[in-house]
Motif scaffolding. Structure first.
Motif, PDB file in Angstrom:
ATOM      1  N   ALA A  78      -3.343 -31.374  57.036  1.00  0.00           N
ATOM      2  CA  ALA A  78      -4.595 -30.614  57.213  1.00  0.00           C
ATOM      3  C   ALA A  78      -5.394 -30.662  55.914  1.00  0.00           C
ATOM      4  O   ALA A  78      -4.829 -30.635  54.818  1.00  0.00           O
ATOM      5  CB  ALA A  78      -4.291 -29.181  57.604  1.00  0.00           C
ATOM      6  N   LEU A  79      -6.711 -30.710  56.057  1.00  0.00           N
ATOM      7  CA  LEU A  79      -7.571 -30.852  54.879  1.00  0.00           C
ATOM      8  C   LEU A  79      -8.474 -29.647  54.713  1.00  0.00           C
ATOM      9  O   LEU A  79      -9.216 -29.297  55.641  1.00  0.00           O
ATOM     10  CB  LEU A  79      -8.462 -32.082  55.043  1.00  0.00           C
ATOM     11  N   PRO A  80      -8.471 -29.035  53.531  1.00  0.00           N
ATOM     12  CA  PRO A  80      -9.429 -27.964  53.284  1.00  0.00           C
ATOM     13  C   PRO A  80     -10.846 -28.550  53.241  1.00  0.00           C
ATOM     14  O   PRO A  80     -11.025 -29.665  52.743  1.00  0.00           O
ATOM     15  CB  PRO A  80      -9.035 -27.434  51.894  1.00  0.00           C
ATOM     16  N   ALA A  81     -11.811 -27.822  53.786  1.00  0.00           N
ATOM     17  CA  ALA A  81     -13.198 -28.293  53.735  1.00  0.00           C
ATOM     18  C   ALA A  81     -13.624 -28.390  52.273  1.00  0.00           C
ATOM     19  O   ALA A  81     -13.119 -27.659  51.422  1.00  0.00           O
ATOM     20  CB  ALA A  81     -14.093 -27.322  54.495  1.00  0.00           C
ATOM     21  N   GLU A  82     -14.552 -29.313  52.029  1.00  0.00           N
ATOM     22  CA  GLU A  82     -15.004 -29.536  50.646  1.00  0.00           C
ATOM     23  C   GLU A  82     -15.542 -28.244  50.048  1.00  0.00           C
ATOM     24  O   GLU A  82     -16.216 -27.460  50.728  1.00  0.00           O
ATOM     25  CB  GLU A  82     -16.117 -30.584  50.672  1.00  0.00           C
ATOM     26  N   GLY A  83     -15.221 -28.011  48.808  1.00  0.00           N
ATOM     27  CA  GLY A  83     -15.747 -26.836  48.120  1.00  0.00           C
ATOM     28  C   GLY A  83     -14.978 -25.563  48.434  1.00  0.00           C
ATOM     29  O   GLY A  83     -15.403 -24.470  48.043  1.00  0.00           O
TER      30      GLY A  83
ATOM     31  N   THR B 245      -1.583 -29.205  67.290  1.00  0.00           N
ATOM     32  CA  THR B 245      -2.419 -28.658  68.362  1.00  0.00           C
ATOM     33  C   THR B 245      -1.597 -28.355  69.616  1.00  0.00           C
ATOM     34  O   THR B 245      -1.719 -27.266  70.201  1.00  0.00           O
ATOM     35  CB  THR B 245      -3.570 -29.636  68.671  1.00  0.00           C
ATOM     36  N   TYR B 246      -0.753 -29.289  70.003  1.00  0.00           N
ATOM     37  CA  TYR B 246       0.067 -29.044  71.201  1.00  0.00           C
ATOM     38  C   TYR B 246       1.024 -27.871  70.968  1.00  0.00           C
ATOM     39  O   TYR B 246       1.138 -26.967  71.811  1.00  0.00           O
ATOM     40  CB  TYR B 246       0.865 -30.301  71.567  1.00  0.00           C
ATOM     41  N   ALA B 247       1.697 -27.882  69.812  1.00  0.00           N
ATOM     42  CA  ALA B 247       2.671 -26.805  69.552  1.00  0.00           C
ATOM     43  C   ALA B 247       1.944 -25.485  69.344  1.00  0.00           C
ATOM     44  O   ALA B 247       2.426 -24.422  69.757  1.00  0.00           O
ATOM     45  CB  ALA B 247       3.517 -27.154  68.332  1.00  0.00           C
ATOM     46  N   GLY B 248       0.769 -25.554  68.718  1.00  0.00           N
ATOM     47  CA  GLY B 248      -0.013 -24.327  68.480  1.00  0.00           C
ATOM     48  C   GLY B 248      -0.502 -23.711  69.783  1.00  0.00           C
ATOM     49  O   GLY B 248      -0.460 -22.484  69.962  1.00  0.00           O
ATOM     50  N   ILE B 249      -0.957 -24.556  70.702  1.00  0.00           N
ATOM     51  CA  ILE B 249      -1.388 -24.035  72.017  1.00  0.00           C
ATOM     52  C   ILE B 249      -0.175 -23.454  72.744  1.00  0.00           C
ATOM     53  O   ILE B 249      -0.216 -22.338  73.262  1.00  0.00           O
ATOM     54  CB  ILE B 249      -2.045 -25.152  72.868  1.00  0.00           C
ATOM     55  N   ALA B 250       0.911 -24.233  72.756  1.00  0.00           N
ATOM     56  CA  ALA B 250       2.114 -23.789  73.483  1.00  0.00           C
ATOM     57  C   ALA B 250       2.692 -22.515  72.873  1.00  0.00           C
ATOM     58  O   ALA B 250       3.264 -21.685  73.583  1.00  0.00           O
ATOM     59  CB  ALA B 250       3.164 -24.897  73.466  1.00  0.00           C
ATOM     60  N   GLY B 251       2.542 -22.362  71.559  1.00  0.00           N
ATOM     61  CA  GLY B 251       3.168 -21.223  70.876  1.00  0.00           C
ATOM     62  C   GLY B 251       2.229 -20.057  70.626  1.00  0.00           C
ATOM     63  O   GLY B 251       2.624 -19.069  69.996  1.00  0.00           O
ATOM     64  N   GLY B 252       0.993 -20.149  71.102  1.00  0.00           N
ATOM     65  CA  GLY B 252       0.070 -19.026  70.932  1.00  0.00           C
ATOM     66  C   GLY B 252      -0.323 -18.789  69.475  1.00  0.00           C
ATOM     67  O   GLY B 252      -0.321 -17.653  68.982  1.00  0.00           O
ATOM     68  N   ALA B 253      -0.699 -19.855  68.778  1.00  0.00           N
ATOM     69  CA  ALA B 253      -1.085 -19.715  67.365  1.00  0.00           C
ATOM     70  C   ALA B 253      -2.441 -19.011  67.243  1.00  0.00           C
ATOM     71  O   ALA B 253      -3.327 -19.209  68.071  1.00  0.00           O
ATOM     72  CB  ALA B 253      -1.168 -21.100  66.723  1.00  0.00           C
ATOM     73  N   ALA B 254      -2.582 -18.224  66.176  1.00  0.00           N
ATOM     74  CA  ALA B 254      -3.853 -17.531  65.926  1.00  0.00           C
ATOM     75  C   ALA B 254      -4.861 -18.446  65.233  1.00  0.00           C
ATOM     76  O   ALA B 254      -6.057 -18.142  65.201  1.00  0.00           O
ATOM     77  CB  ALA B 254      -3.605 -16.288  65.066  1.00  0.00           C
ATOM     78  N   ALA B 255      -4.364 -19.539  64.679  1.00  0.00           N
ATOM     79  CA  ALA B 255      -5.241 -20.573  64.113  1.00  0.00           C
ATOM     80  C   ALA B 255      -4.416 -21.849  63.991  1.00  0.00           C
ATOM     81  O   ALA B 255      -3.199 -21.783  63.802  1.00  0.00           O
ATOM     82  CB  ALA B 255      -5.788 -20.170  62.749  1.00  0.00           C
ATOM     83  N   ILE B 256      -5.095 -22.986  64.124  1.00  0.00           N
ATOM     84  CA  ILE B 256      -4.421 -24.287  64.012  1.00  0.00           C
ATOM     85  C   ILE B 256      -5.242 -25.142  63.044  1.00  0.00           C
ATOM     86  O   ILE B 256      -6.463 -25.259  63.207  1.00  0.00           O
ATOM     87  CB  ILE B 256      -4.337 -24.995  65.391  1.00  0.00           C
ATOM     88  N   LEU B 257      -4.571 -25.690  62.037  1.00  0.00           N
ATOM     89  CA  LEU B 257      -5.264 -26.497  61.029  1.00  0.00           C
ATOM     90  C   LEU B 257      -4.835 -27.951  61.173  1.00  0.00           C
ATOM     91  O   LEU B 257      -3.633 -28.245  61.183  1.00  0.00           O
ATOM     92  CB  LEU B 257      -4.933 -25.987  59.622  1.00  0.00           C
ATOM     93  N   VAL B 258      -5.809 -28.839  61.316  1.00  0.00           N
ATOM     94  CA  VAL B 258      -5.500 -30.253  61.563  1.00  0.00           C
ATOM     95  C   VAL B 258      -6.318 -31.142  60.628  1.00  0.00           C
ATOM     96  O   VAL B 258      -7.389 -30.737  60.171  1.00  0.00           O
ATOM     97  CB  VAL B 258      -5.807 -30.634  63.036  1.00  0.00           C
ATOM     98  N   PRO B 259      -5.821 -32.375  60.371  1.00  0.00           N
ATOM     99  CA  PRO B 259      -6.558 -33.265  59.467  1.00  0.00           C
ATOM    100  C   PRO B 259      -7.955 -33.623  59.976  1.00  0.00           C
ATOM    101  O   PRO B 259      -8.853 -33.879  59.188  1.00  0.00           O
ATOM    102  CB  PRO B 259      -5.683 -34.530  59.425  1.00  0.00           C
ATOM    103  N   GLU B 260      -8.122 -33.661  61.299  1.00  0.00           N
ATOM    104  CA  GLU B 260      -9.402 -34.108  61.862  1.00  0.00           C
ATOM    105  C   GLU B 260     -10.521 -33.089  61.681  1.00  0.00           C
ATOM    106  O   GLU B 260     -11.702 -33.430  61.832  1.00  0.00           O
ATOM    107  CB  GLU B 260      -9.253 -34.397  63.370  1.00  0.00           C
TER     108      GLU B 260
END
Ligand code: F6P
Length: 343
Positions: free
Chosen positions: A224-229, A178-193
């Motif tokens: 990062a976790l894919p949503a169920e299904g 999240t920190y690196a994604g915000i700092a780097g201008g990511a178009a999407a950030i995927l996290v375990p939470e």
């Protein structure tokens, strides 16, 4: 006093700065002797140690890694391990042991302290997932390394009109992502939470690319976790503390993005680059503050305690508060800041 010090778990930039601070404060501040145990708890089980002095620690402040070495050895999982640790402390005449580590190393420290061992903790992990402290040693440097990498990935992605999925560390938490994604201008950030739907990620990218941008960086935490299904990922093997050995989810994500959108996609897994090399100035200062405070704590008999950053102050907290629960990503940071920039 005779003070022992060890570094356990995954290494990170700033460990040497903390060791140096412990040694300097002990020797110059209190006239203590310092014994460094090699390779985390393994050094106390097998007896590997080295005398440390201000002189022997010269030059280590800006160096990455740990001059003491580290391991993921768990004395409570090795036959006779706990007894061997206690015997070494007694044999070496250790009055206080400073354990520099993350949830696993400090978990052991907490158990030993519960059995009367004179242990003080210092929190480190690039993942920043220890509770009861604002931040851990190593996190700032890891974010800096990841953000710099993302900057570089932008230029090559733009030249080729590609999507690049950049995978960063973070087994259970998405702080680095999240920190690196915000700092780097990511178009999407995927996290375990926040379990993700790859279809939603594709929609962000399609929306962005309709508006005249043909290159995007997606940052994913390794955990990062894919949503169920939605999509499935392979189950990893476990280490001695029962943690999964992760790495590679970005391959699945990039393949799905390319298949669903037709955007040419590539993968960069930053891996241990994030843990190597020179610590940031912030981490050097944090490690120095933690190291010196840990020695004061040892001299005041504050065993079973860990040093922690709370706002501008370094304070002490019971070790169990730091390890009772993982410090998961601040939901508000993700939804009210990071997500605003998706797509
Ligand atoms: O220390 C935590 C961590 O950085 C995790 O993010 C990662 O999964 C793990 O270390 C990898 O460690 P290693 O490959 O050294 O076992």
């Amino acid at each position: 006093m005779r003070v022992g010090v060890l570094t356990g778990g995954g290494d990170c930039p700033g460990l040497n700065a903390a060791i140096r601070a412990v040694v300097r404060k002990c020797e110059a501040g209190y006239g203590d002797e310092v014994i460094g145990y090699r390779d985390g708890w393994r050094g106390l089980i097998e007896g590997g140690s080295v005398e440390l002095s201000v002189q022997s620690c010269r030059g280590i402040l800006p160096r990455g890694g740990t001059v003491l070495g580290t391991s993921r050895t768990n004395p409570y999982k090795v036959a006779g391990g706990r007894e061997a640790v206690l015997a070494t402390l007694a044999k070496d005449g250790i009055d206080a042991l400073i354990a520099i580590g993350g949830e696993d190393t400090l978990g052991v420290a907490n158990r030993l302290a519960g059995e009367g061992a004179p242990v003080v903790g210092i929190p480190k992990t690039i993942d920043n997932d220890l509770s009861a402290t604002d931040v851990t040693i190593g996190f700032d440097t890891a974010v800096q390394i990841a953000a710099e990498a993302i900057d570089r990935l932008h230029t090559t992605a733009e030249s080729h009109d590609r999507v690049i999925v950049c995978e960063v560390m973070g087994r259970h938490v998405g702080w680095i992502a999240t920190y690196a994604g915000i700092a780097g201008g990511a178009a999407a950030i995927l996290v375990p939470e926040e379990p993700f739907d790859v279809e939603a990620v594709c929609s962000y990218l399609e929306r962005r690319h309709q508006k005249g941008r043909f290159a995007s960086i997606v940052v994913t935490a390794e955990g990062a976790l894919p949503a169920e299904g939605t999509i499935s990922v392979a189950s990893p093997e476990l280490d001695q503390f029962g943690h999964p050995r992760l790495g590679g989810i970005s391959n699945t994500v990039a393949a799905e993005i390319e298949r669903r959108t037709g955007f040419e996609s590539r993968v960069t897994i930053l891996g241990h680059v994030q843990r190597g090399g020179t610590p940031s100035a912030f981490d050097r200062v944090l490690a120095t503050r933690f190291g010196t405070e840990a020695v004061d704590a040892a001299h005041e008999g504050a065993f079973g305690q860990m040093v922690a950053l709370h706002g501008p102050a370094v304070e002490r907290v019971p070790i169990y508060e730091a390890i009772a629960e993982l410090k998961r990503l601040d939901k508000r940071l993700f939804s009210s800041v990071a997500e605003v920039f998706f797509g």
